[in-house]
Design a protein around this motif. Structure first.
Motif, mmCIF file in Angstrom:
data_model
loop_
_atom_site.group_PDB
_atom_site.id
_atom_site.type_symbol
_atom_site.label_atom_id
_atom_site.label_comp_id
_atom_site.label_asym_id
_atom_site.label_seq_id
_atom_site.Cartn_x
_atom_site.Cartn_y
_atom_site.Cartn_z
ATOM 1 N N ALA A 1 7.743 -5.707 2.282
ATOM 2 C CA ALA A 1 7.333 -5.683 0.869
ATOM 3 C C ALA A 1 5.820 -5.810 0.745
ATOM 4 O O ALA A 1 5.166 -5.063 0.009
ATOM 5 C CB ALA A 1 8.031 -6.805 0.107
ATOM 6 N N ALA B 1 11.665 -7.570 -2.786
ATOM 7 C CA ALA B 1 12.808 -7.074 -2.028
ATOM 8 C C ALA B 1 14.073 -7.780 -2.513
ATOM 9 O O ALA B 1 14.139 -9.013 -2.530
ATOM 10 C CB ALA B 1 12.607 -7.333 -0.535
ATOM 11 N N LEU C 1 12.685 -1.830 2.210
ATOM 12 C CA LEU C 1 11.369 -2.400 2.489
ATOM 13 C C LEU C 1 11.290 -2.915 3.927
ATOM 14 O O LEU C 1 10.245 -2.793 4.582
ATOM 15 C CB LEU C 1 11.067 -3.530 1.502
ATOM 16 C CG LEU C 1 10.794 -3.059 0.069
ATOM 17 C CD1 LEU C 1 10.722 -4.250 -0.880
ATOM 18 C CD2 LEU C 1 9.507 -2.239 -0.009
ATOM 19 N N ASP D 1 12.300 -3.143 -5.061
ATOM 20 C CA ASP D 1 12.995 -2.203 -4.186
ATOM 21 C C ASP D 1 14.097 -2.933 -3.435
ATOM 22 O O ASP D 1 14.146 -4.162 -3.388
ATOM 23 C CB ASP D 1 12.012 -1.565 -3.196
ATOM 24 C CG ASP D 1 12.474 -0.204 -2.672
ATOM 25 O OD1 ASP D 1 13.664 0.133 -2.827
ATOM 26 O OD2 ASP D 1 11.637 0.523 -2.112
ATOM 27 N N ALA E 1 4.111 -2.679 1.904
ATOM 28 C CA ALA E 1 4.186 -1.572 0.953
ATOM 29 C C ALA E 1 2.989 -1.581 0.009
ATOM 30 O O ALA E 1 2.446 -0.526 -0.351
ATOM 31 C CB ALA E 1 5.491 -1.646 0.159
#
Length: 376
Positions: free
Chosen positions: A356, A160, A206, A201, A359
């Motif tokens: 994060a 992130a 996130l 990302d 994910a």
């Protein structure tokens, strides 16, 4: 002779695709059940045969994704069935976060429990990107080793970053002073992480996904992350909205005072100059009002029913709430018809690094067949 056109919907389905779909279906059924379901119960819910479910469950257990619990004590005639649950050992996600004044990592197992969390507080602005990411990689290696000693297998990592991200590169992170930094390549250069799939990302995106997982049924909301900079993640009907190029959510650079203070981005009067973490720490009197003005514009444009304040805003929520809500009542056209819900993030200041890691876990849960191929 007339040519025959074959659409994707009429093309034959490969057996491997059917199996992948059914593995995901069984795993999600177990994950979403209020109580550990039996194999027979999973078959009843999914419509699959008991034999098919039993074979799929065996594969998921062998791959470390499911565990079979001991059956409850017998209370009458018949033998109680063993229940199924997500495995707390097996694949896990490694979350990484770099922000202006700290580095953070965490490991989340398949059930969503945080198993490891490490934070190093240090100003990252003087550091060049390669040095900062190397330090983050070393911190991540420590967390990974501890997780693996606890019986987990780290399936991948997600980073992130507070900036614009594309294909693993940080195009612009003004508060870090980064431009065109290949964060993915730099992290892969850390020996302890070189074997892991890694994605990069935006931190607010996130964080929004992490909050979605614990949102208690909320499927449409704006997540606003208050750090040195300010980012936002927009979730609509349970899906993250990224924009045409993946750069949506830069609410910190919405102008709230035209001609106001100079911003690191090169503009003037940006929200983060009045409501960022540094402004909050300095006791900025306009912080709540500035944030309320920006949020009201978002609500008027997108009809978002819920606003979630995360990062430092979760810490300062009680101090900011009245001022923000006053601006929302004053400026949102539909405020009297449908007041906007304003709340603090349930994940608090950990939302980005937790999101994060989540994910990665979500990727395993969505496509267990890919995981089984990796470990098979």
């Amino acid at each position: 002779m007339t040519a025959r056109l074959t659409s994707a919907s009429s093309a034959p389905v490969r057996q491997s695709s059917v199996r992948a779909h059914n593995l995901a279906l069984v795993l999600s059924t177990v994950a979403e059940s209020a109580d550990p379901p039996s194999r027979a119960a999973v078959a009843a819910v999914t419509g699959l045969t008991r034999a098919t479910v039993s074979a799929l469950v065996d594969d998921l257990i062998a791959g470390g994704l499911l565990t079979e619990l001991d059956p409850p004590p017998r209370t009458g005639a018949g033998r109680p069935a063993a229940g199924l649950a997500l495995a707390s050992t097996g694949p896990a996600g490694l979350g990484l976060e770099i922000n202006v004044d700290y580095l953070a990592v965490c490991v989340v197992d398949l059930t969503g429990v945080v198993r490891q969390r490490l934070v190093e507080h240090a100003d990252q602005r003087p550091a060049v990107a390669a040095d900062a990411l190397t330090a983050l990689g070393r911190l991540a290696a420590r967390a990974r080793h501890a997780a693996e000693a606890d019986g987990l297998v780290v399936a991948g990592a997600a980073l992130a970053v507070p900036g614009l991200v594309s294909a693993g590169s940080v195009l612009d992170a003004p508060n870090l002073g980064w431009q065109n930094v290949d964060a993915l390549a730099l992290l892969r250069g850390v020996p302890e992480l070189a074997d892991l799939p890694i994605v990069v990302d935006n931190e607010a995106n996130l964080a929004a996904l992490g909050e979605l997982r614990v949102a208690g049924g909320e499927q449409t909301f704006l997540y606003v992350s208050g750090e040195i900079g300010i980012g936002a993640g927009l979730v609509i009907d349970g899906q993250l909205y990224r924009g045409a190029r993946g750069w949506s959510g830069e609410i910190g650079h919405v102008t709230v005072h035209p001609g106001g203070r100079a911003c690191r981005c090169g503009s003037n009067g940006c929200l983060e100059q009045y409501a960022g973490q540094e402004a909050l720490g300095a006791g900025e009197p306009q912080a709540a009002a500035a944030l309320g003005i920006a949020l009201a514009a978002v609500v008027n444009l997108l009809d978002v029913p819920v606003i979630v304040l995360g990062g430092a805003y979760a810490t300062y929520f009680d101090r900011l709430r009245d001022g923000i809500e006053a601006e929302l009542r004053r400026r949102v056209l539909t405020a009297r018809l449908a007041p906007v819900t304003l709340r603090a993030a349930r994940l608090g200041t950990n939302a980005a690094v937790r999101g994060a890691a989540d994910a990665v876990v979500r990727g395993v849960r969505d496509d267990p067949a890919a995981w089984l191929r990796r470990v098979g």
